[in-house]
Design a protein around this motif. Structure first.
Motif, PDB file in Angstrom:
ATOM      1  N   ALA A 238       0.827  -1.207   0.000  1.00 41.02           N
ATOM      2  CA  ALA A 238       0.000   0.000   0.000  1.00 41.02           C
ATOM      3  C   ALA A 238       0.865   1.262   0.000  1.00 41.02           C
ATOM      4  O   ALA A 238       0.552   2.252  -0.674  1.00 41.02           O
ATOM      5  N   LEU A 239       1.967   1.234   0.743  1.00 38.46           N
ATOM      6  CA  LEU A 239       2.881   2.377   0.756  1.00 38.46           C
ATOM      7  C   LEU A 239       3.562   2.539  -0.600  1.00 38.46           C
ATOM      8  O   LEU A 239       3.685   3.657  -1.125  1.00 38.46           O
ATOM      9  N   ALA A 240       4.019   1.433  -1.167  1.00 36.34           N
ATOM     10  CA  ALA A 240       4.724   1.490  -2.444  1.00 36.34           C
ATOM     11  C   ALA A 240       3.820   1.981  -3.570  1.00 36.34           C
ATOM     12  O   ALA A 240       4.256   2.706  -4.473  1.00 36.34           O
ATOM     13  N   ALA A 241       2.546   1.611  -3.514  1.00 36.27           N
ATOM     14  CA  ALA A 241       1.594   1.979  -4.562  1.00 36.27           C
ATOM     15  C   ALA A 241       0.984   3.353  -4.350  1.00 36.27           C
ATOM     16  O   ALA A 241       0.258   3.843  -5.214  1.00 36.27           O
ATOM     17  N   GLY A 242       1.255   3.977  -3.204  1.00 30.96           N
ATOM     18  CA  GLY A 242       0.677   5.278  -2.925  1.00 30.96           C
ATOM     19  C   GLY A 242      -0.766   5.223  -2.468  1.00 30.96           C
ATOM     20  O   GLY A 242      -1.443   6.259  -2.417  1.00 30.96           O
ATOM     21  N   ILE A 243      -1.240   4.023  -2.129  1.00 31.41           N
ATOM     22  CA  ILE A 243      -2.599   3.906  -1.591  1.00 31.41           C
ATOM     23  C   ILE A 243      -2.686   4.645  -0.259  1.00 31.41           C
ATOM     24  O   ILE A 243      -3.700   5.256   0.073  1.00 31.41           O
ATOM     25  N   VAL A 244      -1.598   4.586   0.502  1.00 31.19           N
ATOM     26  CA  VAL A 244      -1.446   5.406   1.700  1.00 31.19           C
ATOM     27  C   VAL A 244      -0.147   6.187   1.570  1.00 31.19           C
ATOM     28  O   VAL A 244       0.800   5.745   0.904  1.00 31.19           O
ATOM     29  N   ASP A 245      -0.106   7.357   2.210  1.00 29.96           N
ATOM     30  CA  ASP A 245       1.094   8.192   2.138  1.00 29.96           C
ATOM     31  C   ASP A 245       2.085   7.887   3.244  1.00 29.96           C
ATOM     32  O   ASP A 245       3.288   8.125   3.087  1.00 29.96           O
ATOM     33  N   GLY A 246       1.574   7.391   4.384  1.00 27.81           N
ATOM     34  CA  GLY A 246       2.458   7.191   5.516  1.00 27.81           C
ATOM     35  C   GLY A 246       1.946   6.149   6.466  1.00 27.81           C
ATOM     36  O   GLY A 246       0.887   5.542   6.262  1.00 27.81           O
ATOM     37  N   GLN A 247       2.707   5.932   7.552  1.00 26.26           N
ATOM     38  CA  GLN A 247       2.377   4.896   8.512  1.00 26.26           C
ATOM     39  C   GLN A 247       3.025   5.210   9.857  1.00 26.26           C
ATOM     40  O   GLN A 247       3.855   6.112   9.959  1.00 26.26           O
ATOM     41  N   MET A 248       2.650   4.444  10.860  1.00 26.78           N
ATOM     42  CA  MET A 248       3.221   4.570  12.197  1.00 26.78           C
ATOM     43  C   MET A 248       3.724   3.215  12.651  1.00 26.78           C
ATOM     44  O   MET A 248       2.989   2.228  12.583  1.00 26.78           O
ATOM     45  N   ASN A 249       4.975   3.160  13.073  1.00 29.39           N
ATOM     46  CA  ASN A 249       5.555   1.943  13.626  1.00 29.39           C
ATOM     47  C   ASN A 249       6.785   2.330  14.426  1.00 29.39           C
ATOM     48  O   ASN A 249       7.231   3.485  14.396  1.00 29.39           O
ATOM     49  N   SER A 250       7.342   1.367  15.136  1.00 31.14           N
ATOM     50  CA  SER A 250       8.600   1.628  15.823  1.00 31.14           C
ATOM     51  C   SER A 250       9.737   1.633  14.810  1.00 31.14           C
ATOM     52  O   SER A 250       9.624   1.063  13.709  1.00 31.14           O
ATOM     53  N   VAL A 251      10.833   2.267  15.170  1.00 30.16           N
ATOM     54  CA  VAL A 251      11.973   2.391  14.251  1.00 30.16           C
ATOM     55  C   VAL A 251      12.501   1.031  13.797  1.00 30.16           C
ATOM     56  O   VAL A 251      12.705   0.812  12.597  1.00 30.16           O
ATOM     57  N   PRO A 252      12.735   0.059  14.708  1.00 31.45           N
ATOM     58  CA  PRO A 252      13.237  -1.229  14.234  1.00 31.45           C
ATOM     59  C   PRO A 252      12.291  -1.934  13.260  1.00 31.45           C
ATOM     60  O   PRO A 252      12.747  -2.604  12.330  1.00 31.45           O
ATOM     61  N   VAL A 253      10.987  -1.767  13.446  1.00 26.46           N
ATOM     62  CA  VAL A 253      10.023  -2.377  12.522  1.00 26.46           C
ATOM     63  C   VAL A 253      10.116  -1.712  11.151  1.00 26.46           C
ATOM     64  O   VAL A 253      10.069  -2.387  10.115  1.00 26.46           O
ATOM     65  N   ILE A 254      10.264  -0.392  11.134  1.00 22.61           N
ATOM     66  CA  ILE A 254      10.388   0.327   9.866  1.00 22.61           C
ATOM     67  C   ILE A 254      11.608  -0.164   9.097  1.00 22.61           C
ATOM     68  O   ILE A 254      11.552  -0.388   7.877  1.00 22.61           O
ATOM     69  N   VAL A 255      12.721  -0.356   9.803  1.00 20.16           N
ATOM     70  CA  VAL A 255      13.944  -0.842   9.159  1.00 20.16           C
ATOM     71  C   VAL A 255      13.768  -2.287   8.695  1.00 20.16           C
ATOM     72  O   VAL A 255      14.086  -2.632   7.546  1.00 20.16           O
ATOM     73  N   ALA A 256      13.241  -3.130   9.590  1.00 24.88           N
ATOM     74  CA  ALA A 256      13.121  -4.556   9.274  1.00 24.88           C
ATOM     75  C   ALA A 256      12.186  -4.798   8.096  1.00 24.88           C
ATOM     76  O   ALA A 256      12.422  -5.703   7.281  1.00 24.88           O
ATOM     77  N   ARG A 257      11.132  -3.998   7.990  1.00 27.46           N
ATOM     78  CA  ARG A 257      10.161  -4.188   6.906  1.00 27.46           C
ATOM     79  C   ARG A 257      10.503  -3.362   5.668  1.00 27.46           C
ATOM     80  O   ARG A 257       9.735  -3.323   4.723  1.00 27.46           O
ATOM     81  N   ARG A 258      11.640  -2.683   5.694  1.00 29.35           N
ATOM     82  CA  ARG A 258      12.148  -1.924   4.548  1.00 29.35           C
ATOM     83  C   ARG A 258      11.224  -0.785   4.127  1.00 29.35           C
ATOM     84  O   ARG A 258      11.171  -0.421   2.957  1.00 29.35           O
ATOM     85  N   TYR A 259      10.519  -0.215   5.074  1.00 32.70           N
ATOM     86  CA  TYR A 259       9.632   0.891   4.736  1.00 32.70           C
ATOM     87  C   TYR A 259      10.425   2.117   4.284  1.00 32.70           C
ATOM     88  O   TYR A 259       9.886   2.992   3.602  1.00 32.70           O
ATOM     89  N   ASP A 260      11.703   2.185   4.680  1.00 38.29           N
ATOM     90  CA  ASP A 260      12.530   3.297   4.228  1.00 38.29           C
ATOM     91  C   ASP A 260      12.699   3.300   2.709  1.00 38.29           C
ATOM     92  O   ASP A 260      13.046   4.325   2.124  1.00 38.29           O
ATOM     93  N   GLU A 261      12.425   2.165   2.064  1.00 35.83           N
ATOM     94  CA  GLU A 261      12.519   2.105   0.610  1.00 35.83           C
ATOM     95  C   GLU A 261      11.351   2.804  -0.076  1.00 35.83           C
ATOM     96  O   GLU A 261      11.442   3.184  -1.252  1.00 35.83           O
ATOM     97  N   VAL A 262      10.233   2.967   0.643  1.00 35.44           N
ATOM     98  CA  VAL A 262       9.037   3.569   0.042  1.00 35.44           C
ATOM     99  C   VAL A 262       8.556   4.791   0.830  1.00 35.44           C
ATOM    100  O   VAL A 262       7.485   5.332   0.546  1.00 35.44           O
ATOM    101  N   GLN A 263       9.343   5.223   1.816  1.00 37.11           N
ATOM    102  CA  GLN A 263       9.038   6.411   2.619  1.00 37.11           C
ATOM    103  C   GLN A 263      10.267   7.309   2.645  1.00 37.11           C
ATOM    104  O   GLN A 263      11.401   6.820   2.662  1.00 37.11           O
ATOM    105  N   ARG A 264      10.034   8.610   2.683  1.00 38.58           N
ATOM    106  CA  ARG A 264      11.155   9.541   2.616  1.00 38.58           C
ATOM    107  C   ARG A 264      11.385  10.289   3.922  1.00 38.58           C
ATOM    108  O   ARG A 264      12.517  10.601   4.277  1.00 38.58           O
ATOM    109  N   HIS A 265      10.322  10.586   4.651  1.00 38.28           N
ATOM    110  CA  HIS A 265      10.419  11.433   5.839  1.00 38.28           C
ATOM    111  C   HIS A 265       9.993  10.658   7.083  1.00 38.28           C
ATOM    112  O   HIS A 265       9.039   9.880   7.042  1.00 38.28           O
ATOM    113  N   VAL A 266      10.696  10.893   8.192  1.00 34.11           N
ATOM    114  CA  VAL A 266      10.303  10.296   9.472  1.00 34.11           C
ATOM    115  C   VAL A 266      10.335  11.387  10.532  1.00 34.11           C
ATOM    116  O   VAL A 266      11.286  12.167  10.614  1.00 34.11           O
ATOM    117  N   THR A 267       9.277  11.454  11.322  1.00 35.36           N
ATOM    118  CA  THR A 267       9.194  12.380  12.447  1.00 35.36           C
ATOM    119  C   THR A 267       9.181  11.559  13.725  1.00 35.36           C
ATOM    120  O   THR A 267       8.314  10.698  13.916  1.00 35.36           O
TER     121      THR A 267
END
Length: 345
Positions: free
Chosen positions: A207-236
């Motif tokens: 959904a993130l890769a296709a732009g169905i959603v623009d963003g998500q919420m997770n812990s930092v290790p989950v974001i890294v482990a699931r490779r969300y950094d490949e389809v997300q640009r900004h983290v707050t």
């Protein structure tokens, strides 16, 4: 792979049921323990918990009580696994707060944002009187016994592919993924000005890769482990909520054990939770945690004023939702949650 898993899940659940129904005269009995992560104890807190539990139980019982681990969502998502334990199909599962919500909706109280502000405080809240009360309430309303609350990788942060998020106004017009069936998160995102879109964790990357959603919420290790950094640009680094794993086991399973075995299971679970927490802290500080995101994404650390703005936008709507949805029970739990967080170190 997703379609194959959907075909295999009911077959694996049936296999687990057959194991449970094995004759009592078998050489060993098994505890079926499921979780949604890869069984990689060095790199995942849930896997570390499961591995430590298996080793402790089997060592303490001389192998007469074995632990069979079904990782990687083999038996379904978090809600599926909690439901399987609730129905007695499997013995135990390490699931998310959202996974428990369908069988005990007031657990939404634990997701009020901007209440807990450190891992040490989170452990004190969930190991202390509030955590014990929450576990008792879950046990009173369901067939589940809570063995404890594990660390799912620290605090949740906010990512998106569109623009930096420095305050609630920056979320306007953004579609943010939330958990199906867990309306408290929808309320929080609306409070922040975003649009919640319910997507299963199994479909989140797509959904993130296709732009169905623009963003998500997770812990930092989950974001890294699931490779969300490949389809997300900004983290707050909002660090807005701490969502622990909820480790459940069927009450009937415990009742079928001897007093000595029950003691072994409870002690092994406590030790395993500590092992998972140590793994989570180590990962978060390593190249599988924030340092990795700092190299790959644009990271924003909110100022104290920006954090107060986030809190003012989201928290009142969430507390109002809980009071309106769960009535006196929700208000009482909510008051206990705030009190526990205030007293935490």
């Amino acid at each position: 792979m997703t379609d194959l898993r959907r075909v295999l899940r009911p077959l694996l659940a049936a296999l687990a049921l057959c194991v449970l129904a094995a004759p009592a005269a078998a050489a060993e009995r098994q505890i079926i323990l499921a979780h949604a992560q890869r069984q990689d104890p060095a790199n995942d807190p849930a896997a570390a918990m499961a591995d430590a539990f298996k080793r402790a139980v089997e060592a303490a019982t001389g192998g007469t009580l074995a632990v069979e681990i079904f990782p990687d969502g083999q038996l379904g998502g978090n809600r599926d696994m909690a439901g399987l334990v609730e129905r007695g199909v499997i013995h135990s599962a390490i699931v998310t707060v959202g996974g428990v919500a369908p069988v005990y909706p007031p657990i939404a109280v634990a997701q009020i944002p901007f209440v807990i502000d450190s891992p040490e405080a989170a452990y004190a809240v969930f190991d202390g009187p509030f955590g014990r009360r929450l576990a008792e309430e879950i046990g009173r309303r369901t067939t589940l016994h809570v063995l404890g609350f594990g660390d799912a990788g620290g605090f949740f942060v906010l990512t998106n592919a569109t623009r930096p998020i420095r305050g609630p106004e920056d979320l306007k017009g953004l579609k943010i993924r939330t958990i199906p069936g867990f309306a408290v998160l929808d309320t929080m995102i609306r409070g922040l000005g975003g649009t919640p879109v319910r997507v299963s964790s199994r479909d989140e990357f797509t959904a993130l890769a296709a732009g169905i959603v623009d963003g998500q919420m997770n812990s930092v290790p989950v974001i890294v482990a699931r490779r969300y950094d490949e389809v997300q640009r900004h983290v707050t680094l909002t660090n807005h909520s701490y969502a622990p794993y909820v480790w459940v086991i069927g009450k009937a399973v415990l009742a079928g054990l001897s007093a000595e075995e029950r003691t072994v299971v409870e002690r092994a679970a406590r030790a395993a939770i500590e092992a998972g927490r140590a793994t989570a802290r180590r990962i978060e500080a390593s190249d599988r945690g924030l340092p990795a995101l700092e190299r790959r994404m644009q990271v924003h650390v909110p100022t104290a004023g920006q954090r107060r703005a986030f809190q003012a936008a989201a928290q009142p709507m969430v507390t109002d939702y809980i009071a309106a949805t769960f009535g006196a029970e929700g208000v009482s739990l909510m008051e206990a949650f705030f009190a526990a967080a205030k007293e935490a170190p």
